[in-house]
Design a protein around this motif. Sequence first.
Motif, PDB file in Angstrom:
ATOM      1  N   LYS A 292      29.627  25.795  32.605  1.00 52.86           N
ATOM      2  CA  LYS A 292      29.354  26.099  34.012  1.00 52.86           C
ATOM      3  C   LYS A 292      29.782  24.961  34.936  1.00 52.86           C
ATOM      4  O   LYS A 292      30.420  25.191  35.962  1.00 52.86           O
ATOM      5  CB  LYS A 292      27.868  26.384  34.213  1.00 52.86           C
ATOM      6  CG  LYS A 292      27.419  27.678  33.590  1.00 52.86           C
ATOM      7  CD  LYS A 292      25.930  27.867  33.764  1.00 52.86           C
ATOM      8  CE  LYS A 292      25.471  29.140  33.063  1.00 52.86           C
ATOM      9  NZ  LYS A 292      24.022  29.322  33.147  1.00 52.86           N
TER      10      LYS A 292
ATOM     11  N   PHE B 247      35.108  29.945  34.093  1.00 54.31           N
ATOM     12  CA  PHE B 247      34.076  29.894  33.045  1.00 54.31           C
ATOM     13  C   PHE B 247      34.556  30.576  31.779  1.00 54.31           C
ATOM     14  O   PHE B 247      34.309  30.100  30.674  1.00 54.31           O
ATOM     15  CB  PHE B 247      32.769  30.531  33.527  1.00 54.31           C
ATOM     16  CG  PHE B 247      31.681  30.447  32.498  1.00 54.31           C
ATOM     17  CD1 PHE B 247      31.005  29.255  32.295  1.00 54.31           C
ATOM     18  CD2 PHE B 247      31.357  31.541  31.714  1.00 54.31           C
ATOM     19  CE1 PHE B 247      30.018  29.152  31.327  1.00 54.31           C
ATOM     20  CE2 PHE B 247      30.367  31.452  30.740  1.00 54.31           C
ATOM     21  CZ  PHE B 247      29.703  30.256  30.550  1.00 54.31           C
ATOM     22  N   LYS B 248      35.274  31.684  31.940  1.00 53.77           N
ATOM     23  CA  LYS B 248      35.802  32.398  30.771  1.00 53.77           C
ATOM     24  C   LYS B 248      36.736  31.494  29.959  1.00 53.77           C
ATOM     25  O   LYS B 248      36.760  31.545  28.735  1.00 53.77           O
ATOM     26  CB  LYS B 248      36.537  33.650  31.240  1.00 53.77           C
ATOM     27  CG  LYS B 248      36.916  34.598  30.128  1.00 53.77           C
ATOM     28  CD  LYS B 248      37.292  35.976  30.664  1.00 53.77           C
ATOM     29  CE  LYS B 248      38.648  35.959  31.305  1.00 53.77           C
ATOM     30  NZ  LYS B 248      39.142  37.308  31.622  1.00 53.77           N
ATOM     31  N   LYS B 249      37.452  30.641  30.647  1.00 55.22           N
ATOM     32  CA  LYS B 249      38.421  29.765  29.967  1.00 55.22           C
ATOM     33  C   LYS B 249      37.793  28.497  29.396  1.00 55.22           C
ATOM     34  O   LYS B 249      38.196  28.027  28.344  1.00 55.22           O
ATOM     35  CB  LYS B 249      39.547  29.372  30.923  1.00 55.22           C
ATOM     36  CG  LYS B 249      40.366  30.529  31.404  1.00 55.22           C
ATOM     37  CD  LYS B 249      41.141  31.169  30.289  1.00 55.22           C
ATOM     38  CE  LYS B 249      42.032  32.266  30.811  1.00 55.22           C
ATOM     39  NZ  LYS B 249      42.677  33.006  29.745  1.00 55.22           N
TER      40      LYS B 249
ATOM     41  N   LYS C 130      34.237  32.929  37.714  1.00 51.13           N
ATOM     42  CA  LYS C 130      34.174  33.755  36.502  1.00 51.13           C
ATOM     43  C   LYS C 130      35.397  33.508  35.616  1.00 51.13           C
ATOM     44  O   LYS C 130      35.280  33.381  34.397  1.00 51.13           O
ATOM     45  CB  LYS C 130      34.070  35.234  36.867  1.00 51.13           C
ATOM     46  CG  LYS C 130      32.674  35.653  37.303  1.00 51.13           C
ATOM     47  CD  LYS C 130      32.589  37.077  37.795  1.00 51.13           C
ATOM     48  CE  LYS C 130      33.124  38.075  36.803  1.00 51.13           C
ATOM     49  NZ  LYS C 130      32.969  39.468  37.261  1.00 51.13           N
ATOM     50  N   GLN C 131      36.568  33.430  36.239  1.00 53.61           N
ATOM     51  CA  GLN C 131      37.802  33.190  35.484  1.00 53.61           C
ATOM     52  C   GLN C 131      37.762  31.801  34.838  1.00 53.61           C
ATOM     53  O   GLN C 131      38.111  31.640  33.667  1.00 53.61           O
ATOM     54  CB  GLN C 131      39.013  33.314  36.413  1.00 53.61           C
ATOM     55  CG  GLN C 131      40.339  33.077  35.751  1.00 53.61           C
ATOM     56  CD  GLN C 131      40.708  34.179  34.773  1.00 53.61           C
ATOM     57  OE1 GLN C 131      40.184  35.277  34.830  1.00 53.61           O
ATOM     58  NE2 GLN C 131      41.603  33.883  33.865  1.00 53.61           N
TER      59      GLN C 131
ATOM     60  N   GLN D 260      34.193  27.763  29.255  1.00 54.96           N
ATOM     61  CA  GLN D 260      32.870  27.980  28.671  1.00 54.96           C
ATOM     62  C   GLN D 260      31.861  26.887  29.021  1.00 54.96           C
ATOM     63  O   GLN D 260      31.012  26.538  28.221  1.00 54.96           O
ATOM     64  CB  GLN D 260      32.975  28.131  27.144  1.00 54.96           C
ATOM     65  CG  GLN D 260      33.734  29.347  26.692  1.00 54.96           C
ATOM     66  CD  GLN D 260      33.043  30.635  27.092  1.00 54.96           C
ATOM     67  OE1 GLN D 260      31.870  30.804  26.830  1.00 54.96           O
ATOM     68  NE2 GLN D 260      33.765  31.518  27.764  1.00 54.96           N
TER      69      GLN D 260
END
Length: 195
Positions: A43, A37-39, A34-35, A41
């Motif tokens: 997958k 992917f947040k950075k 999650k961390q 963008q």
Amino acid sequence: MYQELDSNFFILVKLNKEKAFQLVFDAYWHPLYKQAFKKVQCKDIAKDLVQDVFICLWDKIDLLDAEGSVLAYTHAILRNKILKLYEKSEVRLRYAVSVAANGVPADQYSQNIILEKELTSIINQEIERMPPRMREIYMLKKDDDLSIRQIAEDLAISEQTIKNQLQMAYQRLRDRVKIYDSSLALLALLLTKHL
């Protein structure tokens, strides 16, 4: 849960290194993903980064400080991997810009050629990373210029499956380009119309 795992991790490592690693992997994979992917963008890139984190953890598992936090350690590794990814992207872009500014006449056409080569390299790398069936469908559409119906008939699968695979392939390419400079993203939009 994380605190209990952190406090027992080093005891578990001494008893059964593989089991300790598996417990950390199961507990921390999703928060790390999650961390990441947040950075970034993307997958696939996020998954690759998390995989690299766990490879690094495995390589250093015997050297970790028993007083430290495994969760904090994995997040620190992830942060460094993301920074290196950004740095690599920035270095490639700066190199392309410097070549355009110093070695080639400073006209828009020359800069576009350099950006197009860089983008083509990025796209080709992502195509190689696609699952085999997706890559096959994408290449039949792109290289052989076959219609969706023709691809479906050749591969004996539904047209909807072909559409879905192509949509996922295009999305992967768009996501991959997003992590690079916006000037490359603009060029990507122009090129994907031709893909």
